[in-house]
Enzyme design. Structure first.
Site, short mmCIF file in Angstrom:
data_model
loop_
_atom_site.label_atom_id
_atom_site.label_comp_id
_atom_site.label_asym_id
_atom_site.label_seq_id
_atom_site.Cartn_x
_atom_site.Cartn_y
_atom_site.Cartn_z
N THR B 158 0.88 -1.17 -0.12
CA THR B 158 -0.14 0.06 0.01
C THR B 158 0.96 1.20 0.11
O THR B 158 1.32 1.73 -1.13
CB THR B 158 -1.05 -0.18 1.26
OG1 THR B 158 -0.16 -0.15 2.17
CG2 THR B 158 -1.80 -1.25 1.05
N LYS B 184 4.13 -6.63 4.34
CA LYS B 184 3.93 -5.21 3.87
C LYS B 184 3.60 -4.65 5.07
O LYS B 184 3.32 -4.91 6.11
CB LYS B 184 2.86 -4.96 2.94
CG LYS B 184 1.54 -5.60 3.12
CD LYS B 184 0.66 -4.80 3.88
CE LYS B 184 0.56 -3.45 3.09
NZ LYS B 184 -0.35 -2.53 3.92
N THR B 195 -1.34 -1.48 6.66
CA THR B 195 -1.57 -2.40 7.78
C THR B 195 -0.35 -3.32 7.77
O THR B 195 0.36 -3.28 6.75
CB THR B 195 -2.91 -3.02 7.68
OG1 THR B 195 -3.20 -3.70 8.76
CG2 THR B 195 -2.77 -4.10 6.56
N GLU B 285 6.58 4.76 7.85
CA GLU B 285 5.99 6.23 7.16
C GLU B 285 6.98 7.13 7.54
O GLU B 285 7.04 7.60 8.81
CB GLU B 285 4.57 6.49 7.18
CG GLU B 285 3.51 5.56 6.72
CD GLU B 285 2.39 5.61 7.18
OE1 GLU B 285 1.56 4.90 6.03
OE2 GLU B 285 1.99 6.12 8.03
N ASN B 408 0.51 11.42 6.75
CA ASN B 408 -0.76 11.05 7.52
C ASN B 408 -1.79 12.11 7.92
O ASN B 408 -2.83 11.97 8.37
CB ASN B 408 -0.62 10.38 8.89
CG ASN B 408 0.08 8.96 8.59
OD1 ASN B 408 -0.36 8.14 8.14
ND2 ASN B 408 1.49 8.88 8.96
N SER B 413 -8.42 12.49 0.17
CA SER B 413 -9.20 12.86 -0.92
C SER B 413 -9.58 11.63 -1.74
O SER B 413 -9.04 10.71 -1.93
CB SER B 413 -8.46 13.78 -1.95
OG SER B 413 -7.13 13.45 -2.17
#
Lengths: 413, 413
Positions: B158, B184, B195, B285, B408, B413
């Site tokens: 993701t 992942k 996740t 992230e 984050n 959108s």
């Protein structure tokens, strides 16, 4: 560190009345800062009672340990607070400093060493030479004046972008008594930075055990219901002093926490604690929005508060609020990770009055547009109903912005 | 979301061998993403055993509940994983989707519905129409090939900036067996985001209860010892499949977790789980640094791990690492807030080999310069010795950067 005043700062300050029996002095002791006050003393008249609530950290600062010991006596004559150095994790030197400051302060007011209270906020792990403080105390005790509450709030600031004060006048028996409070934030800890300190004083005549019960109970829904970044300072200190001077005007002396004459006072005190706690949140490092989180329908109030704090401390929820994103998926996540009883398919979530999710799915009537408009506000209210019980709790936090990272990720120079 | 590959990405990928008894297919199902694969199936030969470890969230996703039910049977014939939609907090529709996908997958391989496993990752709270997936399964089951492990790792990404794979060849009895794994990350949850999913397969013949014990025990020091932002996904899933195909080459069938023939396999599996878990952290992230935190001298290993995670999840510690600041004061704070037994004046703290604090104060020999140089590294090792017992634990995390907030805090959108 950050020069700009928080956009959530109060638009105006209350005029702070005198609290009879309290005298205030501030000084530029240059503990670390230059060109500003960094030392505060409050001198209390004889018979002043005291109560305190301190950090739950297993590694508390030397001043916290010092105060905890003296609290047993229940009597306070002087409070000494410095900013710029937290005297935390300073080993034997730290204890020696509290002893030396304690002796000098006691001498300055001609009282016992067990009537001294102190707090330090600022850099951790740097020795705090007692002589930076002790030399000022005698003069400050003499010069201290009943006025100066705002100046007191300013002297204890670290990364705070504004001073924090609150006041209330409340009827006790046949006379008015005053409650004044000051506080400082703004993250939870850091070199050059923040810890939470708050000091409240009243002229009401209240016995120490009653004062302690009022303060301990009042903390639960106020200072213990706010969080900036989930980090707990080694130095968090909330103290309350009751001079009893209002007794001379006819105020009744309160020796029982169940005394019905306390009702108005208790409400006013809780309001002051909440106002101060919210001012701390609104000055959270990098904060641009206040987030109020209410959890209802939990198995118990304890459970509700744990879930509310799990939401309040979630970096993903806090960054979403910073991004003005009504991201209820992250709220579900934070409910789930709290480990408390919850039924996914009974959950309902509101931002303001807009229900965005219910019965385990997105609310079909949920308008993305209305929610987006709501999320642009300065103050966001988030409610989660768990649908399994009657427990409820409210906590407050701020958003997590790039400024938070900038303030805390800078080199310690 | 973030286009740039993490600076901590692996410099090279291992060549992934075939795991006999496993066939792989990927597809562009356009669940949400376009122009990339987002659907993975693994088809397992008859007799494949299965084990799983799932999120502790009280609000798990529909696929997690689906897998938990089927795990009781201990047999797997097909795994279906989609990225782009987590099928989490999707209520009755979410359950209906897992049922429909489960039926289609079972039909595609001509096996029982209780041999199907699935996982979904991506947006939360958006219905996942089953037909986006079901239409592909028959063809994928037919086309699936033994090759394609890296492609499999890519299909489940993701916000990951790189695919995560690991492999090991290990002796079992007289023959070599293979263990392959994919994973992942990369935050813990979010719309369009992350996740933790990981799937491991081996051709070793291992009974389901033994496989479960290996996996459950292996998780403690690997996947359950990493954290990106303290947030727990509704969908975290780690599954392991053992086809048993190596039995045809003479590998012994393992039916007892204490079988000494498992020793090498167990070590190799734990190494793979750790490698995958670290790849997840290194792709956290916004991550620019890996932080390894070791706590020694704690009252117990459980206590050590709790303290290590308190440090790893502290925003103030993580921002300090981002700022290349050896801020041991914040480490003391994080130890203190963990609530576990600790003696402030026995604490010692190291960054790398540099002891910065001991016996409750700053180490007098501590060189700010050497420490600053050390903090510039990509991989920071932090050690805390509590000095009160023999418990120890190691956990891994990444730093907290402005990029984390940007990733984050963007509008959904």
């Amino acid at each position: 560190m950050s020069a700009a005043v928080s956009p959530l700062a109060p638009k105006k300050y209350p005029s702070m009345p005198v609290v009879e029996g309290v005298r205030i002095a501030t000084a530029e002791a240059r503990v670390k800062y230059k060109g500003r006050t960094d030392l505060l003393t409050m001198v209390f008249e004889e018979g002043t009672t005291v109560a305190g609530v301190f950090t739950r950290s297993k590694c508390p600062s030397a001043p916290v340990e010092f105060c905890r010991e003296n609290l047993a006596g229940g009597i306070a004559r002087i409070l000494v607070v410095n900013s710029g150095n937290a005297n935390a994790f300073t080993g034997k030197k730290g204890r020696a400093t509290t002893v030396a400051v304690g002796e000098a302060a006691a001498k300055a007011v001609g009282a016992g060493k067990d009537t001294v209270f102190m707090a330090s906020t600022g850099v951790i792990g740097e020795p705090l030479p007692a002589e930076r403080i002790t030399g000022f105390l005698k003069e400050m005790a003499v010069d201290a004046k009943p006025e100066g509450w705002l100046a007191a709030a300013k002297a204890i600031m670290t990364t705070d972008t504004y001073p924090k004060v609150a006041t209330a006048t409340v009827r006790m028996g046949e006379v008015d008594v005053i409650i004044n409070g000051i506080a400082k934030g703004a993250g939870m800890i850091a070199p050059d930075m923040a810890t939470m300190l708050s000091f409240v004083a009243t002229d009401a005549p209240i016995a120490a055990p009653v004062l302690q019960e009022l303060l301990s109970k009042g903390t639960g829904k106020t200072f213990n219901a706010v969080t900036v970044d989930s980090d707990t300072s080694t130095s968090d200190t909330l103290m309350m002093f009751a001079t009893g001077a209002a007794a001379r005007r006819g105020a009744p002396t309160i020796t029982d926490a169940k005394d019905p004459k306390l009702a108005g006072f208790r409400r006013a005190l809780n309001r002051i604690l909440k106002t101060l706690a919210l001012q701390v949140v609104r000055d959270g490092e990098g904060a641009r929005k206040q987030l109020e989180i209410t959890v209802t329908g939990a198995k118990s109030s304890r459970s509700a508060k744990k879930i509310a704090l799990s939401i309040a401390n979630s970096p993903l929820v806090k960054t979403a609020v910073a991004g003005e994103d009504a991201n209820w998926g992250r709220v579900v996540m934070a409910v789930g990770k709290a480990g408390e009883p919850a039924e996914r398919d009974l959950l309902a979530i509101w931002f303001g009055d807009i229900r965005v999710a219910h019965e385990g799915e997105r609310d079909p009537d949920y308008s993305e547009e209305a929610t987006s408009a709501y999320m642009k506000r300065d103050e966001i209210a988030l409610r989660v109903d768990l649908g399994i019980g009657r427990g409820k709790a409210t906590v407050w936090t701020c958003d997590l912005t790039k400024e938070y990272v900038a303030i805390n990720g800078d080199y310690r120079s």
